[in-house]
Design an enzyme around this catalytic site. Structure first.
Site, mmCIF file in Angstrom:
data_model
loop_
_atom_site.group_PDB
_atom_site.id
_atom_site.type_symbol
_atom_site.label_atom_id
_atom_site.label_comp_id
_atom_site.label_asym_id
_atom_site.label_seq_id
_atom_site.Cartn_x
_atom_site.Cartn_y
_atom_site.Cartn_z
ATOM 1 N N ASP A 91 -8.356 26.271 19.752
ATOM 2 C CA ASP A 91 -7.234 25.998 20.659
ATOM 3 C C ASP A 91 -7.768 25.286 21.908
ATOM 4 O O ASP A 91 -8.918 25.485 22.296
ATOM 5 C CB ASP A 91 -6.541 27.313 21.047
ATOM 6 C CG ASP A 91 -5.159 27.077 21.654
ATOM 7 O OD1 ASP A 91 -4.549 26.027 21.378
ATOM 8 O OD2 ASP A 91 -4.686 27.966 22.396
ATOM 9 N N GLU A 92 -6.944 24.479 22.531
ATOM 10 C CA GLU A 92 -7.301 23.762 23.771
ATOM 11 C C GLU A 92 -8.610 22.980 23.596
ATOM 12 O O GLU A 92 -9.508 23.024 24.441
ATOM 13 C CB GLU A 92 -7.428 24.760 24.938
ATOM 14 C CG GLU A 92 -6.211 25.632 25.160
ATOM 15 C CD GLU A 92 -5.068 24.934 25.905
ATOM 16 O OE1 GLU A 92 -5.146 23.704 26.131
ATOM 17 O OE2 GLU A 92 -4.095 25.627 26.247
ATOM 18 N N CYS A 148 11.530 16.416 28.129
ATOM 19 C CA CYS A 148 11.251 15.852 29.455
ATOM 20 C C CYS A 148 12.112 16.553 30.495
ATOM 21 O O CYS A 148 13.336 16.645 30.340
ATOM 22 C CB CYS A 148 11.533 14.352 29.453
ATOM 23 S SG CYS A 148 11.393 13.595 31.089
HETATM 24 ZN ZN LIG Z 1 12.141 11.386 30.806
#
Ligand SMILES: [Zn+2]
Length: 189
Positions: A91-92, A148
Site C-alpha cells: 500500500d502507498e 472533484c
Molecule cells: Zn473539477
C-alpha cells in the site's frame, strides 16, 4: 524445457492500482487481498513506516476498514519478509519511490504475484516515479477516480490545501482534496 519457457511459467503477475487520494485505492487493494486469500494464497501486506496516520501495523481506509500489515522503512525490507508468500501487497507504494522497483521485479521473476496501490501524481501534478517504472511491467493497471470537490467531475489529481514544499506529506481529509485536471492547481514549489 528451455529457460524461456520456464520464465513464462514462473513469472509472477503485477497488478497496479493508482489514482488520486480519496479514490478508494486501499479499499480496492483490500478486496484483492481478500480474493487471493479466499483462493488459498498466502498474502503478506506491506506499508511504509512513515504513514502513521491511523495505525502502525495495519492498513486502514479513510472509511475505517483495517487489515494487518508489516510496516517497513525501506523497500529493501520487502525481500527479507516475503519469501514464504505467494502474493505480496504493497500500500502507498509511492512512499518508496524508485527503491520499490528492483525488489518488485525480483519477486515477479521468482514467480510471486505483486499488487501495489498508491498515488500516481503528487500535489505538484508530477508523476511519482515508481508508477512510471511499474506500469509498463504490469499485467493489469486500474486507475481509480474520485469526485472533484470543485465541480463534481471525476478526480484525477490530489490538491494540497496548506502550503508545503515537501513532496510527500502524510495527510488525510482536510489536507488534501480530490480534483479533476481542470480544477487542479499545483502546489507552489
Ligand atoms: Zn473539477
Amino acid at each position: 524445457m528451455n529457460a524461456l519457457n520456464q520464465e513464462a511459467i514462473t513469472h509472477g503477475r503485477l497488478e497496479v492500482i493508482c489514482g488520486p487520494m480519496f479514490a478508494g485505492k486501499t479499499t480496492e487493494l483490500m478486496q484483492r487481498i481478500a480474493r487471493a486469500r479466499a483462493e488459498g494464497r498466502r498474502v503478506v501486506v506491506f506499508k511504509p513506516q512513515r504513514d502513521t496516520r491511523y495505525a502502525t501495523d495495519e492498513i486502514v481506509t479513510h472509511t475505517g476498514c483495517r487489515l494487518s500489515a508489516v510496516s517497513v522503512t525501506h523497500a529493501r525490507e520487502f525481500l527479507t519478509h516475503c519469501s514464504d508468500y505467494a502474493t505480496i501487497a504493497i500500500d502507498e507504494v509511492h512512499f518508496f519511490a524508485l527503491d520499490a522497483v528492483e525488489p518488485i521485479t525480483h519477486m515477479l521473476r521468482r514467480g510471486q504475484s505483486v499488487i501495489v496501490s498508491g498515488c500516481d501524481l503528487d500535489h505538484f501534478g508530477d508523476t511519482f516515479e515508481p508508477f512510471a517504472a511499474l506500469i509498463p511491467l504490469a499485467n493489469e493497471v486500474l486507475r481509480l477516480t474520485g469526485v472533484c470537490t470543485r465541480c463534481g467531475g471525476l478526480s484525477t489529481h490530489s490538491a494540497r490545501l496548506s502550503g508545503t514544499t515537501q513532496r510527500i506529506e502524510v495527510g488525510g481529509v482536510g489536507q488534501y482534496e480530490p480534483r479533476c485536471a481542470a480544477c487542479f492547481t499545483p502546489s507552489h514549489r
